[in-house]
Design a protein around this motif. Structure first.
Motif, PDB file in Angstrom:
ATOM      1  N   ASN A 155       0.859  -1.190   0.000  1.00  0.00           N
ATOM      2  CA  ASN A 155       0.000   0.000   0.000  1.00  0.00           C
ATOM      3  C   ASN A 155       0.895   1.241   0.000  1.00  0.00           C
ATOM      4  OD1 ASN A 155      -0.876   2.146   2.400  1.00  0.00           O
ATOM      5  ND2 ASN A 155      -2.484   1.792   0.894  1.00  0.00           N
ATOM      6  N   CYS A 206       0.671   5.265   0.869  1.00  0.00           N
ATOM      7  CA  CYS A 206      -0.225   6.182   1.578  1.00  0.00           C
ATOM      8  C   CYS A 206       0.419   7.562   1.617  1.00  0.00           C
ATOM      9  CB  CYS A 206      -0.420   5.618   2.987  1.00  0.00           C
ATOM     10  SG  CYS A 206      -1.776   6.344   3.860  1.00  0.00           S
ATOM     11  N   CYS A 255      -3.840  12.001   4.117  1.00  0.00           N
ATOM     12  CA  CYS A 255      -4.356  11.498   5.402  1.00  0.00           C
ATOM     13  C   CYS A 255      -4.720  12.671   6.299  1.00  0.00           C
ATOM     14  CB  CYS A 255      -3.299  10.670   6.137  1.00  0.00           C
ATOM     15  SG  CYS A 255      -2.868   9.179   5.268  1.00  0.00           S
ATOM     16  N   ALA A 313       0.389   9.765   7.940  1.00  0.00           N
ATOM     17  CA  ALA A 313       0.127   8.413   7.407  1.00  0.00           C
ATOM     18  C   ALA A 313       0.487   7.280   8.362  1.00  0.00           C
ATOM     19  CB  ALA A 313       0.865   8.226   6.081  1.00  0.00           C
ATOM     20  N   THR A 366      -2.201   4.560   8.747  1.00  0.00           N
ATOM     21  CA  THR A 366      -2.043   3.168   8.306  1.00  0.00           C
ATOM     22  C   THR A 366      -2.219   2.180   9.472  1.00  0.00           C
ATOM     23  OG1 THR A 366       0.360   3.394   8.493  1.00  0.00           O
ATOM     24  CG2 THR A 366      -0.565   3.619   6.283  1.00  0.00           C
ATOM     25  N   LEU A 390      -7.025   2.359   2.387  1.00  0.00           N
ATOM     26  CA  LEU A 390      -5.675   1.815   2.212  1.00  0.00           C
ATOM     27  C   LEU A 390      -5.651   0.845   1.022  1.00  0.00           C
ATOM     28  CD1 LEU A 390      -4.658   1.110   5.945  1.00  0.00           C
ATOM     29  CD2 LEU A 390      -3.914   3.013   4.503  1.00  0.00           C
TER      30      LEU A 390
END
Ligand code: NDP
Length: 399
Positions: free
Chosen positions: A326, A328, A333, A341, A345, A387
């Motif tokens: 993933n 990110c 965020c 992040a 996450t 995500l």
């Protein structure tokens, strides 16, 4: 559908609370309870106006009786523990006493020993089974999504998995000379500890940060990464069929490591209490107090994280390689939930784990790691709740 009690009001708890409120059909009511009630109230203020009912409470999660009283008065369907690893066992005890399901994101660690092991929590298996309740351990990103990625690979792409390399890259820049992206005490304890990995069923120990590799990460580019001990190695080595070697790498910049070396050399990362002006203080806890609060890094952090697993094994007698990860973005965020992040996450998978237990998809009596459940609903939920993951069947390997 139900009620969740969130314990902790730090960076990760903030994301969990936001995500529960976005997922109001499952989380009709939440209570954010932590040591410092003003932090819970500040979080509640950010959540006003949504469909999920939010309340707050003060609790010392080291105190099982106080937790039991809170659980009895709020009557949650699940407790989401996003306080610190030191509180895992007291919170599990309170869940047992009240018959409520439990989810966390980090394994128990005694305050005076920097050692990440599941043994203390796995010892609760029989008690949870007898009580008919579920404890879902390590439902963050790593541990958490990395275990789900491995289980998904096993279910869909491999007959046997031989090698897993977990790669955790953070290319975020918060502009401070030195700060940690999650709780500094936990973070520094993790990095200054000896490294280790599992090969042929044996733990191989390394000096702290002894093994360094360079990897060219998708969407981030080339980064130096270091082999660390990490808690999911222990459970994945047991739960993934055929595994021969499993390693964990995390990226650190030279600037970060230079600061860390200096702090270590002057004794600031020690967890041994010292006497200062008639009072016992733990240098690492004092250091935490002077470093920026990870929750305050959100508005300053730019760049992306990339966390995933490179998996090698066999399918239908043929060697196969698979990379699932993933990416990110820190700023995205922050825009969505007011956190960087690293908290994001971790908080999103904690909400997803709690949702799957609450909706019965991941509910069975006992204590489990994420990879012991069907990965498909979790993988689907990752795409839905922020995500999204990507796959590559021909990745560059670490070695
Ligand atoms: P923070 O330090 O930001 O927040 C921790 C919160 O727990 C604070 O609100 C703190 O209260 C509260 N707390 C601490 N002790 C107690 C106590 N005795 N009683 C009640 N509340 C208490 O940490 P993070 O949000 O960054 O991390 C939360 C958890 O997530 C940690 O366990 C961490 O290891 C884990 N984590 C897991 C990851 C994963 O991928 N699996 C990645 C990152 C983190 P106060 O405000 O009063 O200090």
């Amino acid at each position: 559908m139900g009620k969740a009690l969130i314990i902790g009001a730090g960076g990760v708890a903030g994301v969990v609370a936001h995500k529960c409120c976005q997922n109001h059909e499952v989380f009709e009511e939440i209570c954010i309870a932590s040591r410092t009630q003003s932090k819970c109230d500040a979080l509640k203020a950010q959540l006003e106006g949504g469909k999920t009912k939010v309340q707050t409470a003060q609790v010392d999660a080291d105190n099982t009786e106080m937790l039991i009283a809170l659980i009895k008065s709020f009557k949650p369907d699940i407790v989401i523990n996003v306080a610190l690893p030191y509180q895992d066992l007291t919170i599990m005890d309170a869940c047992l006493a009240t018959g409520v399901d439990y989810v966390d994101t980090a394994n128990y660690e005694p305050l005076d020993t920097a050692k990440f092991e599941y043994k203390w929590q796995w010892d609760y298996r029989e008690k949870f089974e007898k009580a008919g309740i579920t404890a879902l351990l390590g439902s963050g990103f790593d541990p958490g999504v990395t275990g789900v990625f491995s289980a998904y690979a096993m279910k869909h792409y491999f007959d046997e998995i031989h090698y897993i390399d977990i790669l955790d890259a953070n290319a975020g820049d918060h502009g401070y000379p030195f700060a940690t992206n999650f709780n500094p005490e936990i973070n520094i304890r993790e990095i200054t500890a000896k490294g280790s990995y599992i090969e042929n069923g044996q733990w191989i120990e390394t000096e702290p940060l002894e093994i360094k590799k360079v990897y060219d990460f998708p969407e981030i580019g080339e980064k130096e990464m270091y082999l660390l001990h990490h808690e999911e190695l222990e459970s994945l080595a047991l739960n993934i069929k055929g595994i021969k070697r499993i390693r964990f790498f995390m990226t650190f910049s030279e600037k970060y490591l230079t600061h860390l070396r200096v702090l270590e050399n002057v004794g600031m990362t020690s967890i041994e209490p010292i006497e200062y002006e008639g009072k016992q203080i733990v240098p690492l806890q004092f250091l935490k107090a002077v470093l920026p609060d990870p929750a305050s890094l959100g508005p300053r952090t730019k760049g992306k994280t990339n966390i995933g697993c490179i998996i090698q094994g066999v399918k239908d007698g043929q060697p196969k390689t698979y990379y699932v990860y993933n990416v990110c973005d820190h700023e995205a965020c922050y825009k969505e939930v007011g956190s960087q992040a690293i908290s994001y996450t971790t908080g999103v998978p904690a909400m997803i784990g709690a949702m799957l237990v609450m909706t019965g998809k991941w509910k069975k009596p006992g204590v489990f790691n994420v990879e012991e459940f069907d990965p498909d609903p979790f993988m689907e939920a990752l795409n839905k709740w922020g995500l999204p993951w990507q796959e590559n069947f021909n990745p560059t390997l670490v070695d």
